[in-house]
Design an enzyme around this catalytic site. Structure first.
Site, short mmCIF file in Angstrom:
data_model
loop_
_atom_site.label_atom_id
_atom_site.label_comp_id
_atom_site.label_asym_id
_atom_site.label_seq_id
_atom_site.Cartn_x
_atom_site.Cartn_y
_atom_site.Cartn_z
N CYS A 18 12.95 -17.52 21.87
CA CYS A 18 12.82 -16.14 22.37
C CYS A 18 13.15 -16.09 23.85
O CYS A 18 13.81 -15.18 24.34
CB CYS A 18 11.40 -15.63 22.17
SG CYS A 18 10.73 -15.86 20.53
N CYS B 18 16.82 -15.50 25.39
CA CYS B 18 17.36 -14.14 25.57
C CYS B 18 16.45 -13.29 26.45
O CYS B 18 16.90 -12.58 27.34
CB CYS B 18 17.51 -13.43 24.23
SG CYS B 18 18.75 -14.13 23.14
N CYS C 285 14.88 -9.99 14.97
CA CYS C 285 15.38 -10.83 16.06
C CYS C 285 15.65 -12.23 15.53
O CYS C 285 16.66 -12.84 15.86
CB CYS C 285 14.33 -10.88 17.16
SG CYS C 285 14.95 -10.39 18.77
N CYS D 54 -7.60 9.61 5.24
CA CYS D 54 -7.98 8.98 6.50
C CYS D 54 -8.73 9.97 7.37
O CYS D 54 -9.73 9.65 8.00
CB CYS D 54 -6.75 8.49 7.25
SG CYS D 54 -5.54 7.60 6.28
N CYS E 179 -12.68 10.70 7.39
CA CYS E 179 -13.58 9.85 8.17
C CYS E 179 -13.22 9.88 9.65
O CYS E 179 -14.06 10.09 10.51
CB CYS E 179 -13.52 8.40 7.69
SG CYS E 179 -14.33 8.13 6.11
N HIS E 180 -11.93 9.62 9.95
CA HIS E 180 -11.56 9.26 11.32
C HIS E 180 -11.30 10.46 12.23
O HIS E 180 -11.24 10.30 13.45
CB HIS E 180 -10.38 8.30 11.31
CG HIS E 180 -10.71 7.02 10.58
ND1 HIS E 180 -11.61 6.11 11.08
CD2 HIS E 180 -10.30 6.53 9.38
CE1 HIS E 180 -11.73 5.09 10.22
NE2 HIS E 180 -10.96 5.33 9.18
N ARG F 143 -5.33 -3.97 8.20
CA ARG F 143 -6.47 -3.05 8.36
C ARG F 143 -6.29 -1.81 7.48
O ARG F 143 -7.20 -1.36 6.81
CB ARG F 143 -6.57 -2.68 9.84
CG ARG F 143 -7.59 -1.64 10.21
CD ARG F 143 -9.00 -2.10 10.02
NE ARG F 143 -9.49 -1.70 8.73
CZ ARG F 143 -10.77 -1.52 8.43
NH1 ARG F 143 -11.69 -1.73 9.35
NH2 ARG F 143 -11.15 -1.16 7.25
N CYS G 112 -8.55 -0.49 4.26
CA CYS G 112 -9.11 0.86 4.16
C CYS G 112 -8.73 1.49 2.83
O CYS G 112 -9.54 2.17 2.19
CB CYS G 112 -8.58 1.74 5.30
SG CYS G 112 -9.82 2.23 6.50
#
Lengths: 259, 105
Positions: free
Chosen positions: A74, A77, A112, A175, A178-179, A216, A220
């Site tokens: 990596c 470059c 990449c 989603c 709740c959030h 994650r 959920c």
């Protein structure tokens, strides 16, 4: 009488905080960090006790390790990651012209590897991929999230928002239920957070390892008893993109620690 | 394997100092089953030692109930300038070392 009652109800609804109506306004956006207990916060704050830093160290070693038939690392470059990768993770998922769709940081690393290193892609959730993306994202620690600005991304942000608001699974929850509507309350003793993706990939004590935002999201989905999308699925990337644009302005914490 | 060591770089003679160590390890308990039903073999760190200029100042035995990436912190008295050496030993011939130096004034 009924008429007046209807007006009273309408007035009550109108007077309720705007957060109930939709997106969380910028000044009310809070990282999951603010929902944690003092012990977990202390663990994240001290780099000597934050287990996510072990992965960042691994990523640092991988950054300079040559890989693939092009025999390139990596660093060949991109140079010093401290300057070249600062502020990169805050705008991912980003639009990729050749693919014609948004790609996540993990997918970018694998693109990449394919294009420039001629190396095999790293598996999703593999230690090396998590370590590299944690190392790259760690360079943006403290930089505010600025994803989703690109006008080419608009349809994908829209798709993500639709998925965020779409009820699914046997529990029939979206989603947003709740959030957006119930953060700061508790679900079986655990605080419900705003679901702001500020520290990914992050170390979850429950997982005993580092994990991506996709992991994650998938857990959920399993939680509401829905069929989770596969890693790298366009729907997951769109959700990720919407979540990042929804968290605009919050600083990156990678590697965060969460219970 | 990667390890994070926190030893104060400077201390006064006789001062009590805290040493904190964190190392990478999956700490597989040996009690879990894979999706196919077969047991995942145990793979844990079994012992940790810390030497201060060659003499042992702290030792710990680790067991399957200890979480992945074990974090250990302990105290010792800063006696002289020198080197702390850390060693983790575990299943399947696992061995990992790290070191840190301290200046005592």
């Amino acid at each position: 009488m009924k008429f007046w009652r209807a007006i009273a109800v309408a007035a009550l609804i109108a007077a309720a905080p705007v957060v109930l109506a939709g997106e969380i306004p910028p000044e009310m956006r809070r990282s999951g960090y603010s929902f944690m207990g003092p012990e977990t916060r202390a663990m994240q704050d001290d780099d000597a006790s934050n287990p996510g830093m072990l992965f960042v160290l691994d990523g640092q070693a991988l950054w300079t390790k040559k890989s693939g038939s092009a025999d390139k690392a990596c660093v060949d470059c991109h140079g010093d990651a401290r300057s070249s990768m600062k502020g990169v993770a805050v705008r991912y998922p980003a639009f990729d012209k050749t693919q014609g769709r948004p790609v996540t940081l993990d997918q970018r690393i694998n693109l990449c590897r394919a294009d420039h290193q001629q190396a095999k892609p790293l598996a999703y959730e593999s230690r090396d991929l998590l370590a590299l993306s944690a190392f790259v994202a760690h360079q943006s620690r403290g930089v505010p999230i600025a994803a989703g600005d690109d006008p080419q991304l608009r349809p994908f942000v829209e798709l993500g928002r639709d998925l965020f608001n779409q009820r699914e699974g046997q529990l029939n929850l979206a989603c947003t239920n709740c959030h957006d509507d119930n953060f700061d309350r508790r679900l079986a003793g655990a605080p419900v957070t705003q679901g702001q993706p500020t520290g990914y990939p992050l170390y979850r004590l429950e997982w005993q390892t580092l994990g991506s935002l996709e992991r994650r999201l998938r857990s959920c989905m399993t939680g509401v008893r829905a069929q989770a999308y596969d890693y790298g699925a366009p729907e997951l990337v769109a959700l990720e993109l919407y979540l990042m644009s929804r968290a605009r302005g919050l600083p990156i914490e990678t590697p965060a620690v969460r219970p | 394997m990667a390890a994070l060591i926190n030893v104060p770089t400077k201390a006064k003679r006789g001062e009590i100092i805290e040493i904190r160590t964190l190392t990478s390890h999956i700490m597989e308990t040996g009690f879990r089953h894979a999706a196919a039903g077969d047991l995942v073999p145990r793979d844990i760190i079994t012992s940790f030692t810390c030497r201060y200029n060659g003499s042992e100042v702290f030792r710990a035995d680790l067991f399957p109930a200890i979480a992945a990436n074990p974090y250990l912190s302990f105290f010792t008295v800063a006696k002289e300038s020198g080197k702390f050496e850390f060693e983790w030993i575990g299943d399947n011939g696992y061995a990992s070392t790290a070191s840190a130096s301290i200046t005592v004034e």
